[in-house]
Structures are given as C-alpha cells and as structure tokens.
Design a protein around this motif. Structure first.
Motif, PDB file in Angstrom:
ATOM      1  N   THR A  15      15.288  14.878  -4.585  1.00  0.00           N
ATOM      2  CA  THR A  15      15.243  14.938  -6.042  1.00  0.00           C
ATOM      3  C   THR A  15      16.631  14.649  -6.607  1.00  0.00           C
ATOM      4  OG1 THR A  15      15.784  17.297  -6.145  1.00  0.00           O
ATOM      5  CG2 THR A  15      13.451  16.704  -5.903  1.00  0.00           C
ATOM      6  N   LYS A  16      16.687  14.386  -7.905  1.00  0.00           N
ATOM      7  CA  LYS A  16      17.975  14.145  -8.541  1.00  0.00           C
ATOM      8  C   LYS A  16      18.886  15.366  -8.406  1.00  0.00           C
ATOM      9  CE  LYS A  16      16.200  10.863 -11.977  1.00  0.00           C
ATOM     10  NZ  LYS A  16      15.957  10.598 -13.422  1.00  0.00           N
ATOM     11  N   GLU A  17      18.277  16.553  -8.496  1.00  0.00           N
ATOM     12  CA  GLU A  17      19.063  17.794  -8.387  1.00  0.00           C
ATOM     13  C   GLU A  17      19.631  17.960  -6.983  1.00  0.00           C
ATOM     14  OE1 GLU A  17      16.474  17.708 -11.728  1.00  0.00           O
ATOM     15  OE2 GLU A  17      15.920  17.618  -9.582  1.00  0.00           O
ATOM     16  N   GLU A  18      18.803  17.690  -5.965  1.00  0.00           N
ATOM     17  CA  GLU A  18      19.264  17.810  -4.579  1.00  0.00           C
ATOM     18  C   GLU A  18      20.356  16.789  -4.291  1.00  0.00           C
ATOM     19  OE1 GLU A  18      15.186  19.322  -2.343  1.00  0.00           O
ATOM     20  OE2 GLU A  18      15.467  17.186  -2.799  1.00  0.00           O
ATOM     21  N   LYS A  20      22.419  15.391  -6.377  1.00  0.00           N
ATOM     22  CA  LYS A  20      23.647  15.776  -7.081  1.00  0.00           C
ATOM     23  C   LYS A  20      24.352  16.912  -6.355  1.00  0.00           C
ATOM     24  CE  LYS A  20      25.392  17.197 -11.623  1.00  0.00           C
ATOM     25  NZ  LYS A  20      25.027  17.532 -13.022  1.00  0.00           N
ATOM     26  N   ARG A  21      23.574  17.893  -5.879  1.00  0.00           N
ATOM     27  CA  ARG A  21      24.164  19.040  -5.192  1.00  0.00           C
ATOM     28  C   ARG A  21      24.900  18.621  -3.917  1.00  0.00           C
ATOM     29  NH1 ARG A  21      19.941  21.833  -4.955  1.00  0.00           N
ATOM     30  NH2 ARG A  21      19.275  21.675  -2.787  1.00  0.00           N
TER      31      ARG A  21
END
Length: 251
Positions: A15-18, A20-21
């Motif tokens: 995902t975009k969140e993963e 980015k993290r």
C-alpha cells in the motif's frame, strides 16, 4: 555513503502507507478494462476493480511503458546515486527483460533484480532491500542478496470460483464446469516465479487445510535453515478481507 533508492511495482501489493513507511518507491502497473487503459491505484481503485470483475468486464494486464519507467528512474536519480529495481518475476511478465534492456542506458546506476517473486514475497524482498539500503549496504550487494534468497519463499493460493482461472486460460471451460459442479478447489503454488498446481480437493475448508499444512512444512524448513527470527508469514486476499483476517488469527 551511497544513497540507494528501492523501487518495486504495484504487483507487490504494497500500500502507499506501507511503501512510505519503508521508504520504497512504487511503479504502478497498467491494465485494461473493456479496452480502457487504467493505472493501478491511480485511475481505478481496488474496490472499482473488483466491481468490474464481478460485472464480467474483460480485464487484461500489460507492463508499464518504457517511457513511464524511464521517467521514474530519471526522477529518482536526481536525489539518489543508484536504484535497485525489483520487478515481478520474469517468468510471469516481460517487465524484467524490458527493465534490464533499459538499464543499459544508465551506466550502472540502475540495478534490476531477478527476484523470481510476485505479490507478498515480492513485497518482502523490497522491504528487505530497504532495510539493507538504510544500513548503508551498496546497491550491488543488495541485488546479490535478493537474488541469492529468491527461491526461499512460496505462495499458496486457493480460489472461491474457477471462473477467473478459466478466463485467464489457466484451465479449460469443461474443467471449470466440472469443478464447480463437484465443488473442486485447486491449491496453486508460486515458487521461483512459476505458477503451478499444488493439489485439488473438495471444498474450500479442505483447500485451506492443505495450505496450512504446506505453510507449516515450509515454515519448519526455513526456520531450521535460517532461524525462527527470520521467518516471515503473510496472508493476502483478493476482496476477502474479513475471511483473511480471521484466518490470519488462526495461522
């Protein structure tokens, strides 16, 4: 210290969140729905995609254009010394070969990994690469480590319906019809980039039991080889979040 960008494609399922993290860059894949070109996660959401599938829309995939890939590389090289690019398995797509060909224009600044993976195992490789890059490991060593570990992963899949395997040419119409009548559920294994039948059983519960046994066997072998702290287990799904969450708790 060399600054390395880690790039993979949206086949990884990150995902975009993963992304980015973990400081991973994502190349969105291109596909067609009833002849209309779409970009994964950009022009069509995951929810809309599954709605298209249920309606019976014709869905086909294609690799990103060389222009799109080159533009992304050019942008990353403005702020990084090198790029480690992790495309999906070359056995399942021409994206790897295209990226290798294009990388020849970048004088060693772009290293393409023959990861032999897709989906969650591809994501795992990208996350491992990001950790190595964060620790200052040179790009050439990152690629070598990922390729050395390429076969140390398996994916097991079962399906709710045989319809999409039939549409994709994986099974014949008569096999799909017989399978639906008899409640036959295949378990498919992906290892080394190859998608192959693992077994066929009656019913979804039995299929999941076969997957659990395979996970246990593979997990034990990997823990004996690398240690318990190195084992990674992922549960993935296609529009079955509640069932996947419940099963993940059991596993």
């Amino acid at each position: 210290m060399e600054k390395t960008a880690i790039l993979t494609d949206s086949n990884s399922g990150l995902t975009k969140e993963e992304a980015k993290r973990h400081q991973i860059h994502i190349l969105p894949m291109t596909f067609f729905v009833d002849g209309r070109e779409c970009v994964e996660g950009v022009s069509l959401s995951e929810k809309e995609f599954f709605e298209c599938m249920r309606r019976g829309d014709t869905v086909s995939t294609t690799q990103p254009s060389l222009a799109a890939l080159s533009d992304l590389w050019e942008e990353l090289l403005k702020t990084h010394d090198k790029i480690v690019h992790i495309p999906m398995s070359k056995a399942l797509s021409g994206g790897y070969s295209s990226a290798v060909m294009l990388s020849g224009d970048y004088e060693g600044r772009v290293l393409v990994v023959d990861s032999r993976r897709i989906s969650v195992t591809q994501a795992s490789a990208a996350i491992e690469a990001a950790h190595l890059a964060g620790d200052g490991v040179p790009a050439e060593e990152i690629r070598a480590k990922l390729e050395d570990m390429a076969l140390e992963a398996s994916i097991y899949i079962t399906v709710e319906t045989l319809e999409y395997l039939k549409r994709g040419g994986r099974i014949r119409s008569v096999e799909a019809l017989a399978g639906e009548i008899l409640n036959i559920r295949p378990v498919i294994q992906i290892k080394g980039g190859l998608l192959e039948p693992y077994c066929k059983v009656r019913g979804r519960r039995r299929a999941k039991k076969e997957m659990e046994d395979a996970i246990l066997r593979d997990g034990k072998a990997l823990m004996e080889k690398y240690g318990e702290d190195r084992l990674e287990l992922y549960i993935a799904h296609a529009d079955a979040a509640e069932e996947a969450q419940e099963w993940a708790g059991k596993i």
